[in-house]
Design an enzyme around this catalytic site. Structure first.
Site, short mmCIF file in Angstrom:
data_model
loop_
_atom_site.label_atom_id
_atom_site.label_comp_id
_atom_site.label_asym_id
_atom_site.label_seq_id
_atom_site.Cartn_x
_atom_site.Cartn_y
_atom_site.Cartn_z
N ASP A 155 0.83 -1.21 0.00
CA ASP A 155 0.00 0.00 0.00
C ASP A 155 0.86 1.25 0.00
O ASP A 155 1.45 1.61 1.02
CB ASP A 155 -0.93 0.00 1.21
CG ASP A 155 -1.96 1.12 1.16
OD1 ASP A 155 -2.03 1.82 0.13
OD2 ASP A 155 -2.69 1.31 2.15
N ASP A 353 -1.55 5.34 -6.74
CA ASP A 353 -1.89 4.56 -5.55
C ASP A 353 -1.99 3.08 -5.88
O ASP A 353 -2.77 2.68 -6.75
CB ASP A 353 -3.22 5.07 -4.97
CG ASP A 353 -3.59 4.40 -3.67
OD1 ASP A 353 -2.71 3.82 -3.01
OD2 ASP A 353 -4.77 4.46 -3.29
#
Length: 477
Positions: A155, A353
């Protein structure tokens, strides 16, 4: 004569509609239907009771566990977008109620290796997490001494890494692997209160022990003891004194993964902690196929591809200090530059992202991309929308699928060419063979655009933090 006039009218209409595309040759991508069906296959399952780590080399691989049911894209990204909005108004280490826990006494920490003239690098395979009930990507690493295996999510939108830990006096969700047991690690230590590391995590304390708390926008959360231990990347590489959250109370839908690996820009992320030992560079390649691995590199590695790296500036926004932004200014589809002013993209910025599935574009840009895609795909059989994807086709019975190529263009001239599977997504549960354009319009409440992990598939994405740049190498895994 009439036929000549008709041909001339058609040519004029074509020039008016396609004029901007004349600056570049039409570009298309194609794959066989058999290849698409193979890409949707599930990876082999792994059993932690029989799984053995490799004895040499960088071969620590992940074989997703069995029994998970993949969450739908809409639910995942809705949750993710709420998380982004939550983080835009509060720290990622927002205060949570203290959790009473008892762990072994603090022991001296082993310092990490001294920086070398040329920082070392290590490679870990990454894999789709579909069989762990997540649409994100995971790596398998080890925590503690001896190492206890954990499959955790990559992440880039988070800083603090965490895993579920025994005794789980609060709550632990169901995961496939055993929870990490600090009592079985000879190198484990809780972080004391009053230290800079504790302050970076929010400064919460329970007596002399530092606590952490992270609450996500979808209501899920993790709280527990801020800890340090050895992080094993593979059988030949490890990082001592790694700070992470030992989760004692973990609420929400995290699939069956064991935790999360924070790759953001904050002080507690893995890249920041590892920078003195491995340098400030990391990269990953997210695989196109569910059945094949990609990789995560910690430290700078020499690209194996002969394709040159396309570097663009890493933009930092003070209101989002942990996020990686890039300055997207235009999109090329099939050799046609969308007639959208650069300000449409730059006004709010674009986040890169790994934890968001799709790419969210400003509404004018999405509408233009979708309409051009539909124009190019004439002749294919339309299919009903697959929420939230509104541009889908039924390719059943076809031998091959041909689509227009898509590239992202950045303000400094860098270009990122997307892979076929970065443009089209083929939902596993959509029957017959349905493929959808993997872009959506950005919701009004969303503060910026996002390039998600689907669009990053097959490319090595290089985060060079010291040089403040991000690189793209297509077709790398």
């Amino acid at each position: 004569m009439a036929s000549q006039r008709s041909a001339l009218y058609f040519l004029l209409a074509f020039l008016l509609f396609c004029g901007p595309s004349l600056a570049a040759s039409p570009r298309y991508l194609s794959v066989s239907v058999d290849s698409v069906l193979g890409s949707r296959a599930q990876a082999p399952c792994y059993d932690p009771d029989t799984y053995e780590a490799p004895t040499s080399g960088n071969k620590l691989s992940v074989r997703p566990s069995c029994g998970g049911t993949k969450r739908d894209i809409l639910a995942h990204d809705r949750d993710r977008l709420r998380t982004v909005r939550e983080r835009s108004s509060s720290s990622s280490s927002s205060a949570m109620p203290p959790v009473p826990v008892t762990f072994p006494p603090i022991i001296p920490l082993t310092p990490g290796p001294a920086p070398a003239a040329e920082a070392p690098a290590t490679t870990i395979p990454d894999h789709t997490g579909t069989n762990l009930d997540t649409l994100e990507f995971v790596v398998v690493v080890g925590f503690g001494t001896p190492a206890q295996t954990a499959a955790i999510i990559l992440d880039t939108g988070s800083d603090l890494s965490w895993i579920q830990c025994k005794p789980c006096s609060g709550h632990c969700y169901r995961q496939h692997d055993p929870d990490f047991d600090p009592a079985k690690s000879s190198s484990y230590a809780a972080v004391p209160c009053g230290t800079p590391v504790c302050a970076a995590a929010g400064g919460m304390c329970n007596g002399t022990t530092c606590l952490y708390g992270v609450q996500y926008g979808d209501g899920s959360s993790t709280t527990g003891v801020l800890s340090r231990d050895t992080l094993t990347f593979n059988s030949s590489s490890k990082f001592t004194g790694f700070t992470f959250g030992c989760g004692e109370k973990n609420i929400g839908d995290f699939g069956e993964v064991d935790g999360l690996l924070g790759l953001g820009r904050g002080k507690l992320s893995l890249p920041s902690q590892a920078a003195p030992s491995f340098g400030g560079v990391f990269s990953y390649c997210l695989p196109s196929y569910n059945t094949t691995p990609g990789y995560l590199n910690i430290g700078a590695t020499k690209p194996t591809s002969t394709v040159p790296v396309q570097y663009t500036a890493m933009i930092k926004k003070p209101q989002y200090p942990s996020f990686y932004f890039i300055e997207l200014v235009s999109i090329n589809i099939g050799g046609y530059i969308l007639p959208v002013p650069p300000s449409v993209f730059t006004k709010t910025g674009t986040l890169l992202d790994s934890g968001t599935i799709l790419t969210y574009l400003p509404p004018p840009a999405y509408t233009s991309l979708r309409d051009r895609f539909k124009f190019t795909m004439q002749g294919n059989k339309p299919a009903p929308p697959y929420e939230p994807l509104d541009t889908c086709y039924d390719f059943t019975g076809q031998g091959a699928i041909v689509i227009p190529a898509v590239s992202f263009n950045f303000s400094d001239g860098a270009v990122f060419d997307l892979d076929f599977y970065g443009i089209m997504i083929f939902p596993d549960d959509a029957k017959p063979l349905i493929g959808c354009l993997a872009f959506v319009s950005r919701p009004a409440a969303m503060p910026f655009s996002i390039v998600g992990n689907t669009q990053q598939r097959a490319a090595e994405v290089i985060y060079d933090v010291p040089s403040q740049k991000i690189g793209f190498i297509p077709i790398s895994c």
